[in-house]
Design an enzyme around this catalytic site. Structure first.
Site, PDB file in Angstrom:
ATOM      1  CD  GLU A  45      -3.015   5.729   6.572  1.00  0.00           C
ATOM      2  OE1 GLU A  45      -2.861   5.683   5.366  1.00  0.00           O
ATOM      3  OE2 GLU A  45      -2.124   5.142   7.178  1.00  0.00           O
TER       4      GLU A  45
ATOM      5  N   GLY B 115       2.122   2.212  10.785  1.00  0.00           N
ATOM      6  CA  GLY B 115       3.119   3.481  10.589  1.00  0.00           C
ATOM      7  C   GLY B 115       3.508   3.716  11.928  1.00  0.00           C
TER       8      GLY B 115
ATOM      9  CE  LYS C 140      -0.354   3.467   4.601  1.00  0.00           C
ATOM     10  NZ  LYS C 140      -0.300   3.612   6.074  1.00  0.00           N
TER      11      LYS C 140
ATOM     12  CB  SER D 293       4.982  -1.741  12.258  1.00  0.00           C
ATOM     13  OG  SER D 293       4.396  -0.383  12.433  1.00  0.00           O
TER      14      SER D 293
ATOM     15  CD  GLU E 199      -3.524  -2.458   7.536  1.00  0.00           C
ATOM     16  OE1 GLU E 199      -2.393  -2.554   6.875  1.00  0.00           O
ATOM     17  OE2 GLU E 199      -4.353  -1.627   7.059  1.00  0.00           O
TER      18      GLU E 199
ATOM     19  CG  HIS F 171      -5.950   2.017   5.120  1.00  0.00           C
ATOM     20  ND1 HIS F 171      -5.376   2.855   5.998  1.00  0.00           N
ATOM     21  CD2 HIS F 171      -4.740   0.962   5.205  1.00  0.00           C
ATOM     22  CE1 HIS F 171      -4.403   2.825   6.412  1.00  0.00           C
ATOM     23  NE2 HIS F 171      -3.732   1.324   5.687  1.00  0.00           N
TER      24      HIS F 171
ATOM     25  N   GLY G  42       2.641  -0.904   4.291  1.00  0.00           N
ATOM     26  CA  GLY G  42       2.557   0.393   4.052  1.00  0.00           C
ATOM     27  C   GLY G  42       3.948   0.482   3.815  1.00  0.00           C
ATOM     28  N   GLY G  43       4.931   1.268   4.752  1.00  0.00           N
ATOM     29  CA  GLY G  43       6.216   1.995   4.830  1.00  0.00           C
ATOM     30  C   GLY G  43       7.175   1.198   3.943  1.00  0.00           C
TER      31      GLY G  43
ATOM     32  CG  ASN H 287      -1.847   1.097   1.344  1.00  0.00           C
ATOM     33  OD1 ASN H 287      -1.854   1.854   0.466  1.00  0.00           O
ATOM     34  ND2 ASN H 287      -2.366   1.374   2.603  1.00  0.00           N
TER      35      ASN H 287
HETATM   36  P1  PGA Z   1       2.700   0.338   7.920  1.00  0.00           P
HETATM   37  O1  PGA Z   1       1.298   0.683   7.228  1.00  0.00           O
HETATM   38  O2  PGA Z   1       3.193  -1.086   7.123  1.00  0.00           O
HETATM   39  O3  PGA Z   1       3.564   1.395   7.475  1.00  0.00           O
HETATM   40  O4  PGA Z   1       2.577   0.184   9.111  1.00  0.00           O
HETATM   41  C1  PGA Z   1       0.541  -0.509   6.960  1.00  0.00           C
HETATM   42  C2  PGA Z   1      -0.903   0.140   6.147  1.00  0.00           C
HETATM   43  O5  PGA Z   1      -1.295   1.014   6.534  1.00  0.00           O
HETATM   44  O6  PGA Z   1      -1.495  -0.687   5.326  1.00  0.00           O
END
Ligand code: PGA
Length: 259
Positions: free
Chosen positions: A94, A185, A8, A222, A179, A92, A243-244, A6
């Protein structure tokens, strides 16, 4: 093992193209089949162009539930599917937290995504406050029940004899991503016992509510090459939503190769 990246709101179309070109050079054919890229919607055509001919799946991070209309700035599921997206994230954290999307609103998106032939990946997860108040399961339960409500209602209709007319089973197409919001994050990954418990519970809930046993459940929050191997071994962890660590090819491939 599936690794869905992802991105983002990161990367330009040019950067997306370069990422895919390097990915095609460095990943094996088997690894490519395990990756799903989720770029910003405006990078979808760059990803498609760069992936041309290769067996690389990609999808979108969000959509609107309506087919068309006065929804300034939004993208319909049909347009995303037309651009080659095979998957679409729904709900998600967010989207839930920053854009106020409710379970009821998300249920409409799940159906809209499914109708285009894309796979909806419904994201669920509790906040730290909810976990500490002992509400994890009740939060997950309402996110699942209300978010998948329309599919479950369709199934009741199908049971009343319309299944053959529609020629499809609506309870097979959806994926879930668990999640925990406090792990997204933050660098704070959920512990193996927490992931085992949540995924086991989600798996049972899905089975009890008419979803196929094989409904994939991804873990997100994470995930990195350093913690992926331990999480990947847990029962009912079918892959990761990253994500990251999906923004860098090295860490994306590192997660895939960590098992
Ligand atoms: P992250 O994000 O791996 O940076 O924690 C995961 C996500 O938001 O899907």
């Amino acid at each position: 093992m599936i690794v869905a990246g992802n991105w983002k709101m990161n990367k330009t179309p040019e950067e997306a193209k370069q990422f895919v070109a390097s990915l095609l050079e460095q990943a094996t054919a088997t690894e490519l089949r395990e990756i799903i890229l989720l770029p910003p919607a405006l990078c979808l055509s760059a990803v498609r162009e760069a992936a041309k001919g290769a067996k690389l799946s990609f999808g979108a991070q969000n959509c609107h539930f309506a087919k068309s209309g006065a929804f300034t700035g939004e993208n319909s599921a049909a347009v995303l599917a037309h651009m080659g997206a095979e998957y679409c994230l729904v709900g998600h954290s967010e989207r839930r937290q920053l854009f106020g999307e409710t379970n009821e609103f998300l249920a409409k998106k799940v159906v809209a995504v499914e109708e285009t032939g894309m796979v909806p990946i419904l994201c669920i997860g509790e906040t730290l406050q909810e976990r500490e108040a002992g509400k994890t399961k009740s939060v997950l339960e309402s996110q699942l029940r209300e978010g998948l409500n329309s599919l479950m209602m369709e199934d009741e209709v199908l049971e009343m004899g319309e299944k053959d007319d529609l020629g499809m089973d609506p309870l097979t197409g959806v994926w879930i991503a668990y999640e925990p919001v406090w792990a997204i994050g933050t660098g704070r990954v959920a512990g193996p016992d927490q992931v085992r418990e949540a995924h086991g519970w989600i798996h049972s809930w899905l089975a009890e509510n008419g979803f196929v046993e094989s409904t994939p459940i991804l873990y997100g929050g994470s995930v990195k090459p350093e913690n992926a191997a331990e999480l990947a071994k847990l029962p009912h962890v079918d892959g990761f939503l990253v994500g990251g660590a999906s923004l860098e090819l090295k860490s994306l491939l590192g997660i895939l190769r960590s098992k």
